[in-house]
Design an enzyme around this catalytic site. Structure first.
Site, short mmCIF file in Angstrom:
data_model
loop_
_atom_site.label_atom_id
_atom_site.label_comp_id
_atom_site.label_asym_id
_atom_site.label_seq_id
_atom_site.Cartn_x
_atom_site.Cartn_y
_atom_site.Cartn_z
N THR A 129 0.82 -1.21 0.00
CA THR A 129 0.00 0.00 0.00
C THR A 129 0.85 1.26 0.00
O THR A 129 2.00 1.25 0.46
CB THR A 129 -0.91 0.00 1.26
OG1 THR A 129 -1.55 1.26 1.38
CG2 THR A 129 -0.10 -0.24 2.53
N ASP A 130 0.25 2.36 -0.46
CA ASP A 130 0.95 3.65 -0.40
C ASP A 130 1.04 4.18 1.04
O ASP A 130 1.82 5.10 1.32
CB ASP A 130 0.25 4.69 -1.30
CG ASP A 130 -1.22 4.93 -0.98
OD1 ASP A 130 -1.74 4.32 -0.01
OD2 ASP A 130 -1.85 5.74 -1.69
N GLU A 131 0.24 3.59 1.95
CA GLU A 131 0.22 4.14 3.32
C GLU A 131 1.55 3.95 4.05
O GLU A 131 1.79 4.59 5.07
CB GLU A 131 -0.91 3.50 4.14
CG GLU A 131 -2.26 3.73 3.50
CD GLU A 131 -3.43 3.67 4.46
OE1 GLU A 131 -3.21 3.65 5.68
OE2 GLU A 131 -4.57 3.66 3.97
N TYR A 165 -1.98 -0.26 11.01
CA TYR A 165 -2.12 -0.97 9.72
C TYR A 165 -0.91 -0.68 8.84
O TYR A 165 -0.26 -1.61 8.32
CB TYR A 165 -3.41 -0.53 9.01
CG TYR A 165 -3.41 -0.86 7.53
CD1 TYR A 165 -3.47 -2.19 7.10
CD2 TYR A 165 -3.32 0.14 6.57
CE1 TYR A 165 -3.45 -2.51 5.74
CE2 TYR A 165 -3.30 -0.17 5.21
CZ TYR A 165 -3.36 -1.50 4.81
OH TYR A 165 -3.32 -1.80 3.46
N LYS A 179 2.03 -3.24 7.44
CA LYS A 179 2.32 -3.45 6.01
C LYS A 179 3.79 -3.09 5.72
O LYS A 179 4.46 -3.76 4.94
CB LYS A 179 1.38 -2.61 5.14
CG LYS A 179 -0.06 -3.05 5.14
CD LYS A 179 -0.29 -4.45 4.57
CE LYS A 179 -0.07 -4.56 3.08
NZ LYS A 179 -0.48 -5.88 2.55
P1 NAD Z 1 -9.87 -7.08 2.29
O1 NAD Z 1 -9.87 -6.78 3.74
O2 NAD Z 1 -11.08 -6.79 1.48
O3 NAD Z 1 -9.53 -8.63 2.08
C1 NAD Z 1 -8.53 -9.29 2.81
C2 NAD Z 1 -8.70 -10.78 2.58
O4 NAD Z 1 -7.67 -11.46 3.33
C3 NAD Z 1 -10.04 -11.32 3.09
O5 NAD Z 1 -10.58 -12.23 2.15
C4 NAD Z 1 -9.67 -12.06 4.37
O6 NAD Z 1 -10.54 -13.15 4.67
C5 NAD Z 1 -8.26 -12.52 4.05
N1 NAD Z 1 -7.47 -12.76 5.26
C6 NAD Z 1 -7.32 -11.95 6.33
N2 NAD Z 1 -6.52 -12.52 7.24
C7 NAD Z 1 -6.15 -13.73 6.74
C8 NAD Z 1 -5.32 -14.77 7.19
N3 NAD Z 1 -4.72 -14.70 8.38
N4 NAD Z 1 -5.15 -15.86 6.40
C9 NAD Z 1 -5.75 -15.94 5.20
N5 NAD Z 1 -6.56 -14.98 4.72
C10 NAD Z 1 -6.75 -13.88 5.48
O7 NAD Z 1 -8.59 -6.34 1.72
P2 NAD Z 1 -8.37 -5.65 0.29
O8 NAD Z 1 -8.88 -4.27 0.33
O9 NAD Z 1 -8.83 -6.57 -0.76
O10 NAD Z 1 -6.78 -5.57 0.28
C11 NAD Z 1 -6.01 -6.67 -0.22
C12 NAD Z 1 -4.54 -6.32 -0.10
O11 NAD Z 1 -4.26 -5.15 -0.84
C13 NAD Z 1 -4.07 -6.05 1.33
O12 NAD Z 1 -2.80 -6.61 1.49
C14 NAD Z 1 -4.01 -4.53 1.41
O13 NAD Z 1 -3.03 -4.12 2.33
C15 NAD Z 1 -3.63 -4.19 -0.01
N6 NAD Z 1 -4.09 -2.88 -0.50
C16 NAD Z 1 -5.40 -2.51 -0.39
C17 NAD Z 1 -5.82 -1.30 -0.93
C18 NAD Z 1 -7.25 -0.86 -0.88
O14 NAD Z 1 -7.56 0.26 -1.29
N7 NAD Z 1 -8.18 -1.68 -0.42
C19 NAD Z 1 -4.89 -0.46 -1.58
C20 NAD Z 1 -3.55 -0.88 -1.65
C21 NAD Z 1 -3.16 -2.09 -1.12
O1 DAU Z 2 -4.20 4.01 0.43
C1 DAU Z 2 -4.42 2.63 0.34
C2 DAU Z 2 -5.27 2.18 1.49
O2 DAU Z 2 -6.60 2.59 1.20
C3 DAU Z 2 -5.23 0.67 1.72
O3 DAU Z 2 -3.93 0.28 2.06
C4 DAU Z 2 -6.22 0.26 2.81
O4 DAU Z 2 -6.24 -1.15 2.93
C5 DAU Z 2 -7.59 0.75 2.42
O5 DAU Z 2 -8.52 0.45 3.44
C6 DAU Z 2 -7.57 2.25 2.16
O6 DAU Z 2 -7.29 2.96 3.39
P1 DAU Z 2 -8.02 4.33 3.75
O7 DAU Z 2 -7.95 4.54 5.19
O8 DAU Z 2 -7.55 5.42 2.86
O9 DAU Z 2 -9.52 3.96 3.26
P2 DAU Z 2 -10.94 4.23 3.93
O10 DAU Z 2 -11.97 3.86 2.91
O11 DAU Z 2 -11.04 3.63 5.28
O12 DAU Z 2 -10.95 5.80 4.10
C7 DAU Z 2 -10.76 6.66 3.00
C8 DAU Z 2 -10.78 8.07 3.54
O13 DAU Z 2 -12.11 8.39 3.98
C9 DAU Z 2 -9.88 8.27 4.74
O14 DAU Z 2 -9.33 9.58 4.68
C10 DAU Z 2 -10.83 8.16 5.93
C11 DAU Z 2 -12.14 8.71 5.38
N1 DAU Z 2 -13.38 8.12 5.90
C12 DAU Z 2 -13.47 6.75 5.93
C13 DAU Z 2 -14.60 6.15 6.40
C14 DAU Z 2 -14.71 4.65 6.45
C15 DAU Z 2 -14.41 8.92 6.31
O15 DAU Z 2 -14.32 10.16 6.26
N2 DAU Z 2 -15.55 8.32 6.78
C16 DAU Z 2 -15.68 6.96 6.85
O16 DAU Z 2 -16.74 6.47 7.31
#
Ligand code: NAD
Ligand code: DAU
Length: 369
Positions: A134-136, A160, A164
């Site tokens: 992730t970019d975080e 988180y 990562k």
């Molecule tokens: P998500 O939370 O939707 O899915 C995570 C999946 O991992 C789920 O299916 C869960 O059951 C599984 N999981 C959790 N713990 C586990 C374990 N111990 N063993 C096996 N499976 C397990 O997450 P996502 O949003 O699909 O993100 C997927 C990946 O991409 C993560 O590594 C996250 O850090 C990364 N990522 C997410 C975003 C985003 O915007 N969502 C952006 C950049 C990177």
């Molecule tokens: O940047 C990549 C990341 O993006 C991933 O690594 C994470 O797994 C993914 O969950 C996401 O993280 P964020 O914290 O950016 O996503 P989230 O949807 O939780 O929140 C997006 C923005 O919106 C953040 O600034 C928090 C804000 N927010 C979020 C929620 C859930 C609100 O203002 N209200 C809300 O209810």
């Protein structure tokens, strides 16, 4: 031909990746390993269940020996590692699971790959451990700072992001020390179908449809860089095919939005859809549009997230210039597709919003004072 192990393939991005990969008609087997935590949904894989190349293993990446036996028995040559605890807010209320899955779980996978691929040499041909990050990990940006690039120093701010970052370092170290062939992608915020409705965009969509408050943290001016999830799947494919072993690639949409502007845009799109279709307005009778009101009336400013990063932005020059990757979806089309997907897939999001998820929401959203 590749035999893939996709960890976390029942989650949001993992499920989209699995669908994308199998639709491309690639030869070889694809095994999903997923613990089906609250965020993992087997139903997200319904469209590929009957594909003869697909199989599902219900298991935890932290279980010693599990990944090792899968690699050996299924002749797996490529791991695409999505499995993680992924929600920042949950990492603030309960960081333990993040350290366990994201750090220890990633290390179990790395150990398994080293044992089977490097020490036993049990799999023929090239192998690859692709780590999805992730970019975080780069921390936060001021409004005029340059975007994150691959050499930006790590400065994770949430549990988180720290977990990562730790996993990224382990992946790097297994390459540097043991010669494990790895690649890592650090991607910005994804959005699209199958997005779990505790994250901002899907939460806003389903809350509008149910006539519930739209919680905006703090002043709502935090900025994120949004990428359509299928473009993330394409980026990973490109890195698997042409990426240089040992390298990190940043992936983003060059698409920065303040949260409040995203919320207002989604409000306008849902209002538009319900105004144009009386059957939708009748089905979602609690939504403001069904009584002629604007969804924006639901916007509620709430207490800010602790340690909330102000801005993320990705400099995607490396993956663009080296691997020719450009996102296909514009935000204008991608966000409409996303709203339409949630309108058409009410059964999916109702089913994933079970009791434990609803209780978590109740205890984590307090009105701002
Ligand atoms: P998500 O939370 O939707 O899915 C995570 C999946 O991992 C789920 O299916 C869960 O059951 C599984 N999981 C959790 N713990 C586990 C374990 N111990 N063993 C096996 N499976 C397990 O997450 P996502 O949003 O699909 O993100 C997927 C990946 O991409 C993560 O590594 C996250 O850090 C990364 N990522 C997410 C975003 C985003 O915007 N969502 C952006 C950049 C990177
Ligand atoms: O940047 C990549 C990341 O993006 C991933 O690594 C994470 O797994 C993914 O969950 C996401 O993280 P964020 O914290 O950016 O996503 P989230 O949807 O939780 O929140 C997006 C923005 O919106 C953040 O600034 C928090 C804000 N927010 C979020 C929620 C859930 C609100 O203002 N209200 C809300 O209810």
């Amino acid at each position: 031909m590749r035999n893939l192990l996709v960890t976390g393939g029942a989650g949001f991005i993992g499920a989209n990746f699995v669908q994308y990969w199998l639709q491309r008609g690639v030869e070889g087997q694809l095994t999903v390993l997923d613990a089906l935590t609250y965020a993992g949904n087997r139903s997200s894989l319904a469209s590929v269940e009957s594909d003869s190349r697909f199989s599902f293993v219900h298991g935890d990446i932290c279980t010693p020996g599990l990944a090792e036996s899968l690699l050996r028995e299924r002749r797996i040559d490529t791991i695409v590692h999505f499995a993680a605890e992924s929600h920042v807010d949950r990492s603030i209320s309960g960081p333990d699971a993040f350290v366990t899955t994201n750090v220890i779980g990633t290390h179990e996978l790395l150990k398994a790959a080293r044992t089977v691929w490097l020490q036993e040499q049990a799999v023929e041909g090239p192998v690859r451990f692709h780590h999805v990050s992730t970019d975080e990990v780069y921390g936060t940006l001021a409004p005029d700072d340059p975007a994150f690039h691959e050499a930006t120093p790590y400065a994770p701010n949430s549990p988180y992001a720290a977990s990562k970052a730790a996993s990224d370092h382990l992946v790097r170290a297994y390459h540097h020390t043991f010669g494990l062939p790895i690649t890592t992608t650090n991607c910005s915020n994804n959005y699209g179908p199958f997005h779990f409705p505790e994250k901002l965009i899907p939460l806003v969509i389903v809350n509008i449809l149910d006539g519930k408050p739209l919680p905006v943290y703090g002043d709502g001016r935090q900025v994120r860089d949004w990428l359509f999830v299928r473009d993330h799947a394409r980026a990973i494919e490109v890195v698997l095919e042409r990426g240089r072993v040992g390298e990190v690639y940043n992936v983003g949409g060059r698409n920065e939005w303040a949260n409040i502007d995203i919320v207002k845009l989604v409000c306008a799109l849902v209002d538009e859809r319900l105004a144009a279709d009386a059957s939708l307005a009748a089905r979602f009778s609690a939504s403001p549009a069904s009584r002629g009101a604007a969804a924006e009336s639901l916007i509620t400013y709430v207490t800010d997230r602790k340690g909330h990063d102000r801005r993320y932005a990705i400099d995607a020059t490396k993956i663009e210039s080296e691997l020719g990757f450009i996102p296909e979806e514009t935000f204008e089309t991608g966000i409409r597709k996303t709203v339409d997907w949630f309108l058409s897939n009410e059964a999916w999001w109702r089913a994933v919003m079970d009791g434990s998820y609803l209780r978590w929401l109740e205890t984590n959203y307090a009105p701002s004072v």
